[in-house]
Design a protein around this motif. Structure first.
Motif, PDB file in Angstrom:
ATOM      1  N   ALA A 163      40.137  42.515  20.594  1.00  0.00           N
ATOM      2  CA  ALA A 163      41.087  43.146  20.352  1.00  0.00           C
ATOM      3  C   ALA A 163      42.401  42.235  19.852  1.00  0.00           C
ATOM      4  CB  ALA A 163      41.568  43.820  21.714  1.00  0.00           C
ATOM      5  N   GLY A 164      42.304  40.955  19.731  1.00  0.00           N
ATOM      6  CA  GLY A 164      42.996  39.924  19.429  1.00  0.00           C
ATOM      7  C   GLY A 164      43.741  39.104  20.786  1.00  0.00           C
ATOM      8  N   ARG A 165      44.219  37.962  20.436  1.00  0.00           N
ATOM      9  CA  ARG A 165      44.479  37.103  21.618  1.00  0.00           C
ATOM     10  C   ARG A 165      45.386  37.809  22.727  1.00  0.00           C
ATOM     11  NH1 ARG A 165      42.165  33.492  24.680  1.00  0.00           N
ATOM     12  NH2 ARG A 165      43.957  31.661  25.248  1.00  0.00           N
ATOM     13  N   ILE A 166      46.420  38.513  22.115  1.00  0.00           N
ATOM     14  CA  ILE A 166      47.550  38.885  23.468  1.00  0.00           C
ATOM     15  C   ILE A 166      46.764  39.787  23.981  1.00  0.00           C
ATOM     16  CG2 ILE A 166      49.861  39.886  23.467  1.00  0.00           C
ATOM     17  CD1 ILE A 166      49.874  37.040  22.722  1.00  0.00           C
ATOM     18  N   VAL A 167      46.374  40.891  23.334  1.00  0.00           N
ATOM     19  CA  VAL A 167      45.574  42.145  23.956  1.00  0.00           C
ATOM     20  C   VAL A 167      44.385  41.829  24.836  1.00  0.00           C
ATOM     21  CG1 VAL A 167      44.406  44.331  23.722  1.00  0.00           C
ATOM     22  CG2 VAL A 167      46.216  43.652  22.158  1.00  0.00           C
ATOM     23  N   ALA A 168      43.820  40.677  24.534  1.00  0.00           N
ATOM     24  CA  ALA A 168      42.725  40.012  25.294  1.00  0.00           C
ATOM     25  C   ALA A 168      43.218  39.700  26.756  1.00  0.00           C
ATOM     26  CB  ALA A 168      42.118  39.107  24.549  1.00  0.00           C
ATOM     27  N   ILE A 169      44.240  38.812  26.433  1.00  0.00           N
ATOM     28  CA  ILE A 169      45.145  38.475  27.862  1.00  0.00           C
ATOM     29  C   ILE A 169      45.376  39.462  28.644  1.00  0.00           C
ATOM     30  CG2 ILE A 169      47.134  37.030  28.785  1.00  0.00           C
ATOM     31  CD1 ILE A 169      46.862  35.345  26.244  1.00  0.00           C
ATOM     32  N   ILE A 170      45.783  40.413  28.214  1.00  0.00           N
ATOM     33  CA  ILE A 170      46.339  41.702  28.983  1.00  0.00           C
ATOM     34  C   ILE A 170      45.190  42.465  29.772  1.00  0.00           C
ATOM     35  CG2 ILE A 170      47.467  44.015  28.914  1.00  0.00           C
ATOM     36  CD1 ILE A 170      49.136  43.041  26.644  1.00  0.00           C
ATOM     37  N   LEU A 171      44.226  42.658  28.925  1.00  0.00           N
ATOM     38  CA  LEU A 171      43.029  43.189  29.288  1.00  0.00           C
ATOM     39  C   LEU A 171      42.313  42.151  30.283  1.00  0.00           C
ATOM     40  CD1 LEU A 171      41.200  44.516  26.141  1.00  0.00           C
ATOM     41  CD2 LEU A 171      42.359  45.862  27.726  1.00  0.00           C
ATOM     42  N   PHE A 172      42.327  40.916  30.285  1.00  0.00           N
ATOM     43  CA  PHE A 172      41.831  40.080  31.197  1.00  0.00           C
ATOM     44  C   PHE A 172      42.509  40.095  32.416  1.00  0.00           C
ATOM     45  CE2 PHE A 172      41.532  35.580  33.092  1.00  0.00           C
ATOM     46  CZ  PHE A 172      40.076  35.705  33.390  1.00  0.00           C
ATOM     47  N   VAL A 173      43.990  40.339  32.554  1.00  0.00           N
ATOM     48  CA  VAL A 173      44.788  40.287  33.444  1.00  0.00           C
ATOM     49  C   VAL A 173      44.438  41.385  34.457  1.00  0.00           C
ATOM     50  CG1 VAL A 173      47.338  40.659  34.291  1.00  0.00           C
ATOM     51  CG2 VAL A 173      46.722  38.952  32.663  1.00  0.00           C
ATOM     52  N   ILE A 174      44.184  42.602  33.862  1.00  0.00           N
ATOM     53  CA  ILE A 174      44.081  43.956  34.391  1.00  0.00           C
ATOM     54  C   ILE A 174      42.704  43.618  35.336  1.00  0.00           C
ATOM     55  CG2 ILE A 174      43.147  46.120  34.037  1.00  0.00           C
ATOM     56  CD1 ILE A 174      45.271  46.409  31.890  1.00  0.00           C
ATOM     57  N   TRP A 175      41.544  43.007  34.411  1.00  0.00           N
ATOM     58  CA  TRP A 175      40.342  42.856  35.007  1.00  0.00           C
ATOM     59  C   TRP A 175      40.373  41.788  36.155  1.00  0.00           C
ATOM     60  CZ3 TRP A 175      35.833  44.258  36.207  1.00  0.00           C
ATOM     61  CH2 TRP A 175      34.814  43.291  36.317  1.00  0.00           C
ATOM     62  N   VAL A 176      41.050  40.770  36.133  1.00  0.00           N
ATOM     63  CA  VAL A 176      41.283  39.844  37.315  1.00  0.00           C
ATOM     64  C   VAL A 176      42.023  40.607  38.343  1.00  0.00           C
ATOM     65  CG1 VAL A 176      42.499  37.728  38.126  1.00  0.00           C
ATOM     66  CG2 VAL A 176      41.139  37.699  35.868  1.00  0.00           C
ATOM     67  N   ASN A 177      43.210  41.366  38.220  1.00  0.00           N
ATOM     68  CA  ASN A 177      43.759  42.152  39.280  1.00  0.00           C
ATOM     69  C   ASN A 177      42.766  43.023  39.789  1.00  0.00           C
ATOM     70  OD1 ASN A 177      46.976  42.093  39.752  1.00  0.00           O
ATOM     71  ND2 ASN A 177      46.521  41.610  37.250  1.00  0.00           N
ATOM     72  N   PHE A 178      41.908  43.788  39.113  1.00  0.00           N
ATOM     73  CA  PHE A 178      40.861  44.493  39.718  1.00  0.00           C
ATOM     74  C   PHE A 178      40.222  43.849  40.822  1.00  0.00           C
ATOM     75  CE2 PHE A 178      36.392  46.120  39.588  1.00  0.00           C
ATOM     76  CZ  PHE A 178      36.536  47.116  40.371  1.00  0.00           C
ATOM     77  N   LEU A 179      39.361  42.560  40.435  1.00  0.00           N
ATOM     78  CA  LEU A 179      38.386  41.622  41.097  1.00  0.00           C
ATOM     79  C   LEU A 179      39.196  41.217  42.436  1.00  0.00           C
ATOM     80  CD1 LEU A 179      36.760  39.645  38.251  1.00  0.00           C
ATOM     81  CD2 LEU A 179      35.677  41.551  39.621  1.00  0.00           C
ATOM     82  N   MET A 180      40.245  40.620  42.104  1.00  0.00           N
ATOM     83  CA  MET A 180      40.938  40.186  43.270  1.00  0.00           C
ATOM     84  C   MET A 180      41.262  41.264  44.367  1.00  0.00           C
ATOM     85  SD  MET A 180      41.916  36.952  43.408  1.00  0.00           S
ATOM     86  CE  MET A 180      41.723  35.758  42.111  1.00  0.00           C
ATOM     87  N   ALA A 181      41.896  42.425  43.852  1.00  0.00           N
ATOM     88  CA  ALA A 181      41.877  43.682  44.841  1.00  0.00           C
ATOM     89  C   ALA A 181      40.617  44.088  45.549  1.00  0.00           C
ATOM     90  CB  ALA A 181      42.633  44.817  44.172  1.00  0.00           C
ATOM     91  N   ALA A 182      39.512  44.246  44.570  1.00  0.00           N
ATOM     92  CA  ALA A 182      38.358  44.638  45.135  1.00  0.00           C
ATOM     93  C   ALA A 182      37.663  43.487  46.212  1.00  0.00           C
ATOM     94  CB  ALA A 182      37.386  44.707  44.170  1.00  0.00           C
ATOM     95  N   TRP A 183      37.612  42.237  45.945  1.00  0.00           N
ATOM     96  CA  TRP A 183      37.365  41.303  46.948  1.00  0.00           C
ATOM     97  C   TRP A 183      38.152  41.119  48.060  1.00  0.00           C
ATOM     98  CZ3 TRP A 183      32.247  40.867  46.953  1.00  0.00           C
ATOM     99  CH2 TRP A 183      31.477  40.806  45.757  1.00  0.00           C
TER     100      TRP A 183
END
Length: 368
Positions: A163-183
Protein backbone atom coordinates in the motif's frame (compact mmCIF):
# COMPACT_ATOMS: atom_id res chain seq x y z
CA UNK A 1 27.78 -16.79 26.78
CA UNK A 2 29.38 -14.97 29.74
CA UNK A 3 27.20 -11.94 28.98
CA UNK A 4 24.11 -14.19 29.12
CA UNK A 5 25.18 -15.70 32.46
CA UNK A 6 25.82 -12.23 33.91
CA UNK A 7 22.36 -11.09 32.84
CA UNK A 8 20.68 -14.18 34.29
CA UNK A 9 22.50 -13.99 37.64
CA UNK A 10 21.87 -10.25 37.98
CA UNK A 11 18.14 -10.60 37.33
CA UNK A 12 17.80 -13.55 39.69
CA UNK A 13 19.70 -11.87 42.53
CA UNK A 14 17.75 -8.62 42.17
CA UNK A 15 14.46 -10.49 42.28
CA UNK A 16 15.38 -12.71 45.23
CA UNK A 17 16.80 -9.81 47.25
CA UNK A 18 14.51 -7.02 46.05
CA UNK A 19 11.16 -8.77 46.50
CA UNK A 20 11.36 -9.21 50.30
CA UNK A 21 12.52 -5.60 50.59
CA UNK A 22 9.52 -4.48 48.57
CA UNK A 23 7.21 -6.61 50.73
CA UNK A 24 8.43 -4.75 53.83
CA UNK A 25 8.00 -1.36 52.17
CA UNK A 26 4.50 -2.15 50.92
CA UNK A 27 3.55 -3.49 54.37
CA UNK A 28 4.69 -0.24 56.00
CA UNK A 29 2.73 1.83 53.48
CA UNK A 30 -0.27 -0.49 53.89
CA UNK A 31 -0.53 -0.95 50.14
CA UNK A 32 -2.40 -4.25 50.06
CA UNK A 33 -4.36 -5.89 47.25
CA UNK A 34 -8.12 -5.40 47.11
CA UNK A 35 -9.91 -8.54 45.93
CA UNK A 36 -12.82 -8.45 43.47
CA UNK A 37 -16.08 -9.15 45.25
CA UNK A 38 -17.48 -11.31 42.42
CA UNK A 39 -14.50 -13.69 42.52
CA UNK A 40 -14.26 -17.00 44.40
CA UNK A 41 -15.06 -16.46 48.09
CA UNK A 42 -11.93 -18.38 49.08
CA UNK A 43 -9.87 -15.51 47.64
CA UNK A 44 -11.16 -12.98 50.17
CA UNK A 45 -8.53 -14.18 52.65
CA UNK A 46 -5.92 -12.70 50.26
CA UNK A 47 -7.23 -9.20 50.86
CA UNK A 48 -4.41 -6.96 52.06
CA UNK A 49 -1.59 -9.07 50.57
CA UNK A 50 1.17 -6.68 49.36
CA UNK A 51 1.01 -5.84 45.67
CA UNK A 52 3.21 -3.86 43.21
CA UNK A 53 5.60 -6.83 42.97
CA UNK A 54 5.93 -6.20 39.25
CA UNK A 55 8.23 -3.29 40.09
CA UNK A 56 10.95 -5.76 41.09
CA UNK A 57 10.38 -7.92 38.00
CA UNK A 58 10.77 -4.93 35.67
CA UNK A 59 13.88 -3.69 37.50
CA UNK A 60 15.39 -7.17 37.43
CA UNK A 61 14.95 -7.50 33.66
CA UNK A 62 16.24 -4.01 32.91
CA UNK A 63 19.24 -4.22 35.25
CA UNK A 64 20.01 -7.77 34.18
CA UNK A 65 20.21 -6.68 30.55
CA UNK A 66 22.20 -3.56 31.53
CA UNK A 67 24.78 -5.67 33.38
CA UNK A 68 25.07 -7.94 30.37
CA UNK A 69 25.35 -5.00 27.97
CA UNK A 70 28.01 -3.35 30.16
CA UNK A 71 30.11 -6.51 30.10
CA UNK A 72 29.83 -6.77 26.32
CA UNK A 73 30.74 -3.10 25.90
CA UNK A 74 33.79 -3.42 28.15
CA UNK A 75 35.02 -6.60 26.45
CA UNK A 76 34.03 -6.13 22.81
CA UNK A 77 32.93 -2.52 22.48
CA UNK A 78 29.41 -3.62 21.50
CA UNK A 79 26.87 -0.87 22.17
CA UNK A 80 23.21 -1.27 23.11
CA UNK A 81 20.98 -2.12 20.15
CA UNK A 82 17.67 -0.60 19.15
CA UNK A 83 16.02 -4.02 19.25
CA UNK A 84 16.87 -4.35 22.94
CA UNK A 85 15.97 -0.75 23.77
CA UNK A 86 12.56 -1.01 22.09
CA UNK A 87 11.77 -4.39 23.68
CA UNK A 88 12.59 -2.93 27.10
CA UNK A 89 10.65 0.24 26.26
CA UNK A 90 7.60 -1.88 25.54
CA UNK A 91 7.95 -3.67 28.88
CA UNK A 92 8.68 -0.57 30.96
CA UNK A 93 6.01 1.62 29.36
CA UNK A 94 3.28 -0.98 29.87
CA UNK A 95 4.62 -1.54 33.39
CA UNK A 96 4.26 2.18 34.09
CA UNK A 97 0.61 2.00 33.05
CA UNK A 98 0.15 -0.97 35.34
CA UNK A 99 1.90 0.84 38.19
CA UNK A 100 -0.42 3.84 37.85
CA UNK A 101 -3.37 1.46 37.88
CA UNK A 102 -2.07 -0.46 40.93
CA UNK A 103 -1.19 2.73 42.80
CA UNK A 104 -4.64 4.17 42.15
CA UNK A 105 -6.22 1.01 43.57
CA UNK A 106 -4.25 1.00 46.80
CA UNK A 107 -4.69 4.74 47.27
CA UNK A 108 -8.45 4.53 46.72
CA UNK A 109 -8.58 1.29 48.75
CA UNK A 110 -10.71 -0.45 46.13
CA UNK A 111 -10.25 -2.82 43.19
CA UNK A 112 -10.64 -0.14 40.54
CA UNK A 113 -7.69 1.93 39.32
CA UNK A 114 -7.27 3.57 35.92
CA UNK A 115 -10.37 3.98 33.82
CA UNK A 116 -10.67 1.76 30.76
CA UNK A 117 -10.32 4.84 28.59
CA UNK A 118 -7.22 6.03 30.43
CA UNK A 119 -5.51 2.66 30.17
CA UNK A 120 -6.44 2.34 26.49
CA UNK A 121 -5.10 5.82 25.71
CA UNK A 122 -1.79 5.01 27.40
CA UNK A 123 -1.47 1.73 25.53
CA UNK A 124 -2.15 3.44 22.20
CA UNK A 125 0.47 6.13 22.83
CA UNK A 126 3.22 3.70 23.91
CA UNK A 127 2.41 1.07 21.27
CA UNK A 128 2.44 3.71 18.53
CA UNK A 129 5.83 5.02 19.64
CA UNK A 130 7.19 1.46 19.64
CA UNK A 131 5.74 0.68 16.20
CA UNK A 132 7.02 3.80 14.46
CA UNK A 133 10.51 3.58 15.95
CA UNK A 134 10.72 -0.15 15.17
CA UNK A 135 10.29 0.62 11.48
CA UNK A 136 12.43 3.73 11.09
CA UNK A 137 15.43 3.55 13.45
CA UNK A 138 18.69 2.53 11.78
CA UNK A 139 20.38 -0.64 13.04
CA UNK A 140 23.95 -1.86 12.81
CA UNK A 141 22.72 -5.28 11.66
CA UNK A 142 21.19 -3.77 8.54
CA UNK A 143 17.82 -5.39 9.31
CA UNK A 144 14.95 -3.23 10.59
CA UNK A 145 13.84 -3.90 14.16
CA UNK A 146 10.42 -4.91 12.80
CA UNK A 147 8.87 -5.58 9.42
CA UNK A 148 5.63 -4.01 8.24
CA UNK A 149 3.50 -7.10 7.95
CA UNK A 150 2.01 -10.13 9.68
CA UNK A 151 4.29 -13.13 10.13
CA UNK A 152 3.89 -16.68 11.35
CA UNK A 153 7.64 -17.29 11.26
CA UNK A 154 10.14 -14.91 9.62
CA UNK A 155 8.71 -13.73 6.29
CA UNK A 156 5.34 -11.92 6.32
CA UNK A 157 2.44 -13.84 4.83
CA UNK A 158 0.75 -10.42 4.58
CA UNK A 159 3.03 -7.47 3.89
CA UNK A 160 1.70 -3.95 4.35
CA UNK A 161 4.25 -2.57 1.88
CA UNK A 162 1.85 -3.17 -1.03
CA UNK A 163 0.00 0.00 0.00
CA UNK A 164 3.01 2.32 -0.02
CA UNK A 165 5.39 3.34 2.75
CA UNK A 166 3.16 5.77 4.66
CA UNK A 167 0.08 3.52 4.57
CA UNK A 168 2.26 0.54 5.52
CA UNK A 169 3.43 2.38 8.64
CA UNK A 170 -0.18 3.27 9.55
CA UNK A 171 -1.33 -0.33 9.10
CA UNK A 172 1.63 -1.58 11.12
CA UNK A 173 0.84 0.87 13.94
CA UNK A 174 -2.73 -0.48 14.06
CA UNK A 175 -1.42 -4.08 14.06
CA UNK A 176 1.05 -3.37 16.87
CA UNK A 177 -1.63 -1.62 18.92
CA UNK A 178 -3.81 -4.70 18.60
CA UNK A 179 -0.96 -7.03 19.64
CA UNK A 180 0.03 -4.89 22.62
CA UNK A 181 -3.54 -4.60 23.86
CA UNK A 182 -4.20 -8.31 23.29
CA UNK A 183 -1.09 -9.63 25.05
CA UNK A 184 -1.12 -7.22 27.99
CA UNK A 185 -4.75 -8.02 28.70
CA UNK A 186 -4.20 -11.76 28.16
CA UNK A 187 -1.36 -11.91 30.68
CA UNK A 188 -3.34 -9.69 33.05
CA UNK A 189 -6.32 -12.06 32.92
CA UNK A 190 -4.02 -14.98 33.76
CA UNK A 191 -2.83 -13.25 36.92
CA UNK A 192 -5.67 -14.56 39.07
CA UNK A 193 -4.10 -17.34 41.16
CA UNK A 194 -0.95 -17.45 43.27
CA UNK A 195 2.00 -18.17 40.98
CA UNK A 196 -0.05 -18.78 37.85
CA UNK A 197 1.08 -15.76 35.85
CA UNK A 198 4.68 -15.78 37.09
CA UNK A 199 5.18 -19.48 36.38
CA UNK A 200 3.43 -19.42 33.00
CA UNK A 201 5.35 -16.30 31.93
CA UNK A 202 8.62 -17.93 32.96
CA UNK A 203 7.89 -20.91 30.70
CA UNK A 204 6.80 -18.69 27.79
CA UNK A 205 9.94 -16.52 28.00
CA UNK A 206 12.16 -19.61 28.05
CA UNK A 207 10.51 -20.48 24.74
CA UNK A 208 11.35 -17.08 23.31
CA UNK A 209 14.89 -17.24 24.66
CA UNK A 210 15.41 -20.47 22.69
CA UNK A 211 13.90 -18.95 19.54
CA UNK A 212 16.04 -15.80 19.76
CA UNK A 213 19.23 -17.76 20.40
CA UNK A 214 18.49 -20.07 17.45
CA UNK A 215 17.99 -17.03 15.25
CA UNK A 216 21.30 -15.62 16.47
CA UNK A 217 23.15 -18.78 15.40
CA UNK A 218 21.38 -18.71 12.03
CA UNK A 219 21.50 -15.00 11.23
CA UNK A 220 21.47 -13.94 7.61
CA UNK A 221 24.87 -12.85 6.35
CA UNK A 222 26.84 -15.14 8.63
CA UNK A 223 28.60 -18.39 7.73
CA UNK A 224 25.89 -20.81 8.76
CA UNK A 225 24.35 -23.58 6.73
CA UNK A 226 20.62 -23.87 6.18
CA UNK A 227 17.90 -21.26 6.34
CA UNK A 228 18.84 -17.93 7.94
CA UNK A 229 16.83 -15.14 9.57
CA UNK A 230 16.82 -11.41 8.80
CA UNK A 231 16.24 -10.46 12.44
CA UNK A 232 17.75 -7.48 14.20
CA UNK A 233 20.09 -8.34 17.11
CA UNK A 234 18.56 -11.61 18.35
CA UNK A 235 21.35 -12.05 20.94
CA UNK A 236 20.01 -9.08 22.90
CA UNK A 237 16.48 -10.43 22.59
CA UNK A 238 17.61 -13.83 23.89
CA UNK A 239 19.32 -12.22 26.88
CA UNK A 240 16.23 -10.14 27.67
CA UNK A 241 13.97 -13.19 27.40
CA UNK A 242 16.28 -15.14 29.74
CA UNK A 243 16.34 -12.25 32.21
CA UNK A 244 12.53 -12.12 32.14
CA UNK A 245 12.30 -15.88 32.72
CA UNK A 246 14.63 -15.88 35.74
CA UNK A 247 13.00 -12.72 37.13
CA UNK A 248 9.67 -14.58 37.08
CA UNK A 249 11.40 -17.59 38.66
CA UNK A 250 12.84 -15.50 41.50
CA UNK A 251 9.52 -13.73 42.03
CA UNK A 252 7.73 -17.09 42.12
CA UNK A 253 9.61 -17.92 45.35
CA UNK A 254 7.46 -15.29 47.09
CA UNK A 255 4.40 -15.49 44.84
CA UNK A 256 3.65 -19.23 45.10
CA UNK A 257 0.65 -20.28 47.17
CA UNK A 258 0.08 -18.75 49.67
CA UNK A 259 1.50 -15.64 48.04
CA UNK A 260 3.49 -13.16 50.11
CA UNK A 261 3.15 -10.58 47.34
CA UNK A 262 1.27 -10.10 44.06
CA UNK A 263 2.84 -8.74 40.88
CA UNK A 264 -0.23 -6.60 40.19
CA UNK A 265 -0.93 -4.90 36.88
CA UNK A 266 2.60 -3.49 37.07
CA UNK A 267 3.97 -6.96 36.43
CA UNK A 268 1.30 -8.48 34.21
CA UNK A 269 1.11 -5.54 31.80
CA UNK A 270 4.90 -5.28 31.66
CA UNK A 271 5.28 -9.00 30.90
CA UNK A 272 2.53 -8.83 28.29
CA UNK A 273 4.18 -5.84 26.65
CA UNK A 274 7.53 -7.60 26.54
CA UNK A 275 5.99 -10.78 25.12
CA UNK A 276 4.30 -8.78 22.36
CA UNK A 277 7.53 -6.94 21.56
CA UNK A 278 9.52 -10.17 21.34
CA UNK A 279 6.97 -11.67 18.96
CA UNK A 280 7.14 -8.61 16.72
CA UNK A 281 10.93 -8.24 16.65
CA UNK A 282 11.57 -11.98 16.10
CA UNK A 283 8.94 -12.02 13.30
CA UNK A 284 6.78 -14.63 15.04
CA UNK A 285 3.56 -12.78 15.79
CA UNK A 286 1.29 -15.71 14.97
CA UNK A 287 3.61 -18.39 16.37
CA UNK A 288 3.31 -16.41 19.62
CA UNK A 289 -0.30 -17.55 19.83
CA UNK A 290 1.06 -21.08 20.35
CA UNK A 291 4.05 -20.10 22.51
CA UNK A 292 1.68 -18.15 24.76
CA UNK A 293 -1.17 -20.60 24.30
CA UNK A 294 -2.29 -20.58 27.92
CA UNK A 295 -2.78 -16.79 27.82
CA UNK A 296 -4.85 -17.23 24.65
CA UNK A 297 -7.03 -19.88 26.31
CA UNK A 298 -7.58 -17.66 29.35
CA UNK A 299 -8.61 -14.75 27.15
CA UNK A 300 -10.91 -16.85 24.94
CA UNK A 301 -12.64 -18.26 28.01
CA UNK A 302 -13.41 -14.72 29.18
CA UNK A 303 -14.58 -13.60 25.72
CA UNK A 304 -16.79 -16.69 25.33
CA UNK A 305 -18.28 -16.26 28.80
CA UNK A 306 -19.13 -12.59 28.29
CA UNK A 307 -20.39 -13.03 24.72
CA UNK A 308 -22.53 -16.08 25.50
CA UNK A 309 -23.99 -14.45 28.63
CA UNK A 310 -24.96 -11.31 26.72
CA UNK A 311 -26.62 -13.41 24.02
CA UNK A 312 -28.41 -15.99 26.21
CA UNK A 313 -28.08 -14.82 29.84
CA UNK A 314 -26.49 -18.19 30.56
CA UNK A 315 -22.91 -19.11 31.40
CA UNK A 316 -20.58 -21.54 29.65
CA UNK A 317 -18.19 -21.71 32.62
CA UNK A 318 -18.93 -21.50 36.31
CA UNK A 319 -16.67 -18.44 36.35
CA UNK A 320 -14.24 -16.81 33.93
CA UNK A 321 -11.35 -16.68 33.28
CA UNK A 322 -11.19 -20.45 33.07
CA UNK A 323 -8.82 -20.99 36.04
CA UNK A 324 -11.69 -19.89 38.33
CA UNK A 325 -13.98 -22.43 36.66
CA UNK A 326 -11.72 -25.29 37.74
CA UNK A 327 -11.46 -23.84 41.25
CA UNK A 328 -15.25 -23.94 41.52
CA UNK A 329 -15.18 -27.51 40.17
CA UNK A 330 -13.32 -28.47 43.35
CA UNK A 331 -9.67 -28.31 42.27
CA UNK A 332 -7.34 -26.79 44.82
CA UNK A 333 -5.64 -23.56 43.81
CA UNK A 334 -2.23 -25.25 43.72
CA UNK A 335 -3.54 -28.06 41.50
CA UNK A 336 -5.00 -25.57 39.01
CA UNK A 337 -1.74 -23.60 38.91
CA UNK A 338 0.57 -26.59 38.41
CA UNK A 339 -1.65 -28.16 35.77
CA UNK A 340 -1.89 -24.87 33.92
CA UNK A 341 1.93 -24.60 34.03
CA UNK A 342 2.05 -28.05 32.42
CA UNK A 343 -0.40 -26.94 29.74
CA UNK A 344 1.70 -23.84 29.01
CA UNK A 345 4.83 -25.98 28.83
CA UNK A 346 3.13 -28.21 26.25
CA UNK A 347 2.18 -25.13 24.25
CA UNK A 348 5.79 -23.91 24.30
CA UNK A 349 7.16 -27.31 23.30
CA UNK A 350 4.63 -27.45 20.44
CA UNK A 351 5.63 -23.96 19.33
CA UNK A 352 9.33 -24.82 19.38
CA UNK A 353 8.72 -28.00 17.38
CA UNK A 354 6.83 -25.98 14.76
CA UNK A 355 9.59 -23.35 14.73
CA UNK A 356 12.30 -25.97 14.25
CA UNK A 357 10.22 -27.85 11.68
CA UNK A 358 9.83 -24.65 9.71
CA UNK A 359 13.61 -24.17 9.75
CA UNK A 360 14.23 -27.76 8.63
CA UNK A 361 11.73 -27.42 5.80
CA UNK A 362 13.07 -24.10 4.58
CA UNK A 363 16.67 -25.34 4.92
CA UNK A 364 15.81 -28.21 2.57
CA UNK A 365 14.39 -25.77 0.03
CA UNK A 366 17.40 -23.49 0.50
CA UNK A 367 19.85 -26.31 -0.29
CA UNK A 368 17.93 -27.21 -3.43
Amino acid sequence: MIALIIGILTSLIITLVGTPLLIRIVHKLNYGQYIRQDGPKSHQVKRGTPTLGGVVIVLAVVLGWCASALYRFCTTGARPTWAAILALFSMVSMGVLGFIDDFAKVRKKQNEGLTVGGKFFGQVVFATIFAVLALIVPTRSGFPVAQAGMSFIEKPFLSFEFAGRIVAIILFVIWVNFLMAAWTNAVNLTDGLDGLCAGSSMIAFVGYAIIAMWQMYHLKGQAHSGFTYAVSDPLDLGIIACCAAVACLGFLWYNCNPASIFMGDTGSLALGGLFAALSIITHTEFLAMIIGGLFVVETLSDVIQVGYFKATHKRVFKMAPIHHHFELCGWSESKVVVRFWIIELMFVITGLIIFYGNWVGLSGLWHH
